[in-house]
Enzyme design. Sequence first.
Site, PDB file in Angstrom:
ATOM      1  N   ASP A 148       0.815  -1.215   0.000  1.00 52.41           N
ATOM      2  CA  ASP A 148       0.000   0.000   0.000  1.00 52.41           C
ATOM      3  C   ASP A 148       0.855   1.274   0.000  1.00 52.41           C
ATOM      4  O   ASP A 148       2.083   1.224  -0.091  1.00 52.41           O
ATOM      5  CB  ASP A 148      -0.956  -0.044   1.200  1.00 52.41           C
ATOM      6  CG  ASP A 148      -2.358   0.436   0.860  1.00 52.41           C
ATOM      7  OD1 ASP A 148      -2.516   1.254  -0.070  1.00 52.41           O
ATOM      8  OD2 ASP A 148      -3.316  -0.012   1.530  1.00 52.41           O
ATOM      9  N   ASP A 212     -10.087   3.771  -3.675  1.00 47.56           N
ATOM     10  CA  ASP A 212     -10.748   2.570  -3.171  1.00 47.56           C
ATOM     11  C   ASP A 212     -12.164   2.457  -3.728  1.00 47.56           C
ATOM     12  O   ASP A 212     -12.905   3.445  -3.829  1.00 47.56           O
ATOM     13  CB  ASP A 212     -10.819   2.595  -1.646  1.00 47.56           C
ATOM     14  CG  ASP A 212      -9.462   2.374  -0.999  1.00 47.56           C
ATOM     15  OD1 ASP A 212      -8.483   2.095  -1.722  1.00 47.56           O
ATOM     16  OD2 ASP A 212      -9.380   2.479   0.242  1.00 47.56           O
TER      17      ASP A 212
END
Length: 430
Positions: A148, A212
């Site tokens: 990430d 997202d």
Amino acid sequence: MRTFIAAAVGILSAATSANAITNGVGKLPVMGYNAWNAFACNVNDTLIIQTAQYMKEYGLLDVGYNHVNLDDCWAMKDRSSTGEVISDSIRFPSMKELTDQLHALGFYAGIYSDSGWFTCAGYPGSFMHEEQDAMTFQSWGFDFLKYDNCAIPFDDIIREGMVGKYQRMADALAAVAKETGTTLIFSLCEWGWSHVWLWGAQFSHSWRIDDDIAPQWNSISSIINSVSFITQATDYYGRNDLDMLEIGNGDLTYDEAKTHFTAWALVKAPLLIGTNLATISQDMLSILKNQEIIAVNQDPVYGTSVSPFRWGINPDWTYDATHPAQYWSGPSENGTVFMLINTLNEPANLSFNLTESPWIRAGIQYSVRDLWTHTNNGTAVRSFTAMNVPAHGVVALLLNEDGNEPAGLVPPCAGQALLQCTAQDGTKYS
């Protein structure tokens, strides 16, 4: 909405399969499960094993979903005195035992970390511990790493751009593979900030292209819009990642869920289930198990994505998160694949000339296979119309050559070729 600048699209050729990280793993899109969308930080080893057992029970493993991946929140908040990352002693007391159980059930095991000081949920990131963490993940038996983009160090510490920040872990994984013989699939998650589709294939097997996902249609349509301009980046060993699946979550209708799954599968994105399998409906499970759609995603002959050949409602190359490109096609092992998306809030007919797709031959008629109804729907000559496609619904077709089209059709050239339709003696048809 806005019209996309074509010049920006032209540089996408830099991200081709020639630059892919062909290190023996990750040739095809990963299929499996990730716990984040359903459970966020509320995970433990029992839940992960129960989920894997559901996947076997429901036949998901049988159709190709063979990864079970942890996301954030599996670690203790502090590293050991010697710098090792430590799994949560209550929720994940033994990572090696967990991966052994997953492997015994027939699954690969995936884990999560971050390129910064901390993960997005505040657990230890891998910055300045890349090789140490990579070796830990390998020793625990993991096969896959999602990486990430949170808690980015200050510029005067990192002195790297986005490429260099992710290369640190790519180099660490390569060093661990050289030492141990174990190569992990590497999945970048930097949300498309730095044109990752141009360079991601040099270091990883997939790369997130957008923010997202959420379990609403406006999120699905926005991501489809984003990927429509960068499909050239996907091929074997490296691909655009549209984020985890939301099928079974939120307020997606059945038709919206079908469109979501079809688009992700046909652009060759990873297919990671993200719902609570203990409560999934049969309708949603049937979407995830459509083997004719999965076969396109896992094509052993063509690693490339479908791409738009016409935007439809909008002029071509229009950037519109509400009404993305509607007409897509691409080659596959079993024929030419078409994806038609109704982006309207009401049913609509969707029509196209066959030769609008560059993979269709002029002068040939085509048999039509519907990949959702699983029926053979006759022969298409020059054009095809899908009738009454539901709001936010999809049609997925497989076309195969079925002989020459009938003689004497007028005009003698179909589609755009009509603009230059010319007889052998030089006479232009008008």
